[in-house]
Write a protein that holds these residues in place. Structure first.
Motif, mmCIF file in Angstrom:
data_model
loop_
_atom_site.group_PDB
_atom_site.id
_atom_site.type_symbol
_atom_site.label_atom_id
_atom_site.label_comp_id
_atom_site.label_asym_id
_atom_site.label_seq_id
_atom_site.Cartn_x
_atom_site.Cartn_y
_atom_site.Cartn_z
ATOM 1 N N PRO A 36 0.825 -1.215 0.000
ATOM 2 C CA PRO A 36 0.000 0.000 0.000
ATOM 3 C C PRO A 36 0.859 1.266 0.000
ATOM 4 N N THR A 37 0.313 2.319 -0.550
ATOM 5 C CA THR A 37 0.990 3.617 -0.543
ATOM 6 C C THR A 37 0.007 4.701 -0.141
ATOM 7 N N ILE A 38 0.564 5.838 0.247
ATOM 8 C CA ILE A 38 -0.240 7.021 0.505
ATOM 9 C C ILE A 38 0.373 8.177 -0.271
ATOM 10 N N GLN A 39 -0.467 9.079 -0.701
ATOM 11 C CA GLN A 39 -0.003 10.246 -1.442
ATOM 12 C C GLN A 39 0.159 11.402 -0.470
ATOM 13 N N LEU A 40 1.368 11.927 -0.358
ATOM 14 C CA LEU A 40 1.654 13.081 0.482
ATOM 15 C C LEU A 40 2.151 14.193 -0.427
ATOM 16 N N GLY A 41 1.238 15.058 -0.819
ATOM 17 C CA GLY A 41 1.590 16.089 -1.786
ATOM 18 C C GLY A 41 1.974 15.422 -3.087
ATOM 19 N N PRO A 42 3.119 15.776 -3.652
ATOM 20 C CA PRO A 42 3.529 15.171 -4.917
ATOM 21 C C PRO A 42 4.211 13.807 -4.743
ATOM 22 N N ARG A 43 4.444 13.395 -3.501
ATOM 23 C CA ARG A 43 5.201 12.166 -3.243
ATOM 24 C C ARG A 43 4.284 11.006 -2.871
ATOM 25 N N ARG A 44 4.640 9.837 -3.376
ATOM 26 C CA ARG A 44 3.967 8.604 -2.990
ATOM 27 C C ARG A 44 4.855 7.924 -1.957
ATOM 28 N N MET A 45 4.302 7.695 -0.776
ATOM 29 C CA MET A 45 5.068 7.123 0.330
ATOM 30 C C MET A 45 4.472 5.776 0.735
ATOM 31 N N ILE A 46 5.287 4.967 1.384
ATOM 32 C CA ILE A 46 4.886 3.633 1.809
ATOM 33 C C ILE A 46 4.825 3.622 3.331
ATOM 34 N N PRO A 47 3.646 3.327 3.897
ATOM 35 C CA PRO A 47 3.547 3.257 5.358
ATOM 36 C C PRO A 47 4.387 2.096 5.909
ATOM 37 N N ARG A 48 5.165 2.360 6.943
ATOM 38 C CA ARG A 48 6.102 1.388 7.500
ATOM 39 C C ARG A 48 5.426 0.101 7.977
ATOM 40 N N ILE A 49 4.427 0.200 8.827
ATOM 41 C CA ILE A 49 3.824 -1.003 9.432
ATOM 42 C C ILE A 49 3.203 -1.920 8.380
ATOM 43 N N PRO A 50 2.377 -1.405 7.456
ATOM 44 C CA PRO A 50 1.850 -2.300 6.414
ATOM 45 C C PRO A 50 2.943 -2.926 5.547
ATOM 46 N N LEU A 51 4.014 -2.182 5.272
ATOM 47 C CA LEU A 51 5.126 -2.733 4.490
ATOM 48 C C LEU A 51 5.749 -3.923 5.214
ATOM 49 N N LEU A 52 6.023 -3.748 6.502
ATOM 50 C CA LEU A 52 6.620 -4.833 7.267
ATOM 51 C C LEU A 52 5.715 -6.058 7.307
ATOM 52 N N ARG A 53 4.411 -5.827 7.422
ATOM 53 C CA ARG A 53 3.466 -6.955 7.431
ATOM 54 C C ARG A 53 3.463 -7.702 6.114
#
Length: 59
Positions: A36-53
């Motif tokens: 999963p990703t989230i959009q923060l302004g122009p950047r697409r970021m990956i939430p840490r906890i879901p990534l680890l899971r």
């Protein structure tokens, strides 16, 4: 990203380093909807906890 070891959201590069894979693996996971990703302004970021899971790592 500064201090990525404590960040709640990571870039693809930082996410790849955290779980020990190539950034292309992260990109493919994002494109397939597995990571999963989230959009923060122009950047697409990956939430840490879901990534680890996704990678079976307990946070």
């Amino acid at each position: 990203m500064n201090n990525s070891s404590n960040s709640l959201a990571l870039t693809m590069k930082d996410a790849a380093k955290l779980v020990g894979v190539d950034y292309r693996t992260i990109r493919l996971g994002i494109e397939s909807g597995t990571i999963p990703t989230i959009q923060l302004g122009p950047r697409r970021m990956i939430p840490r906890i879901p990534l680890l899971r996704v990678f079976g790592i307990n946070p």
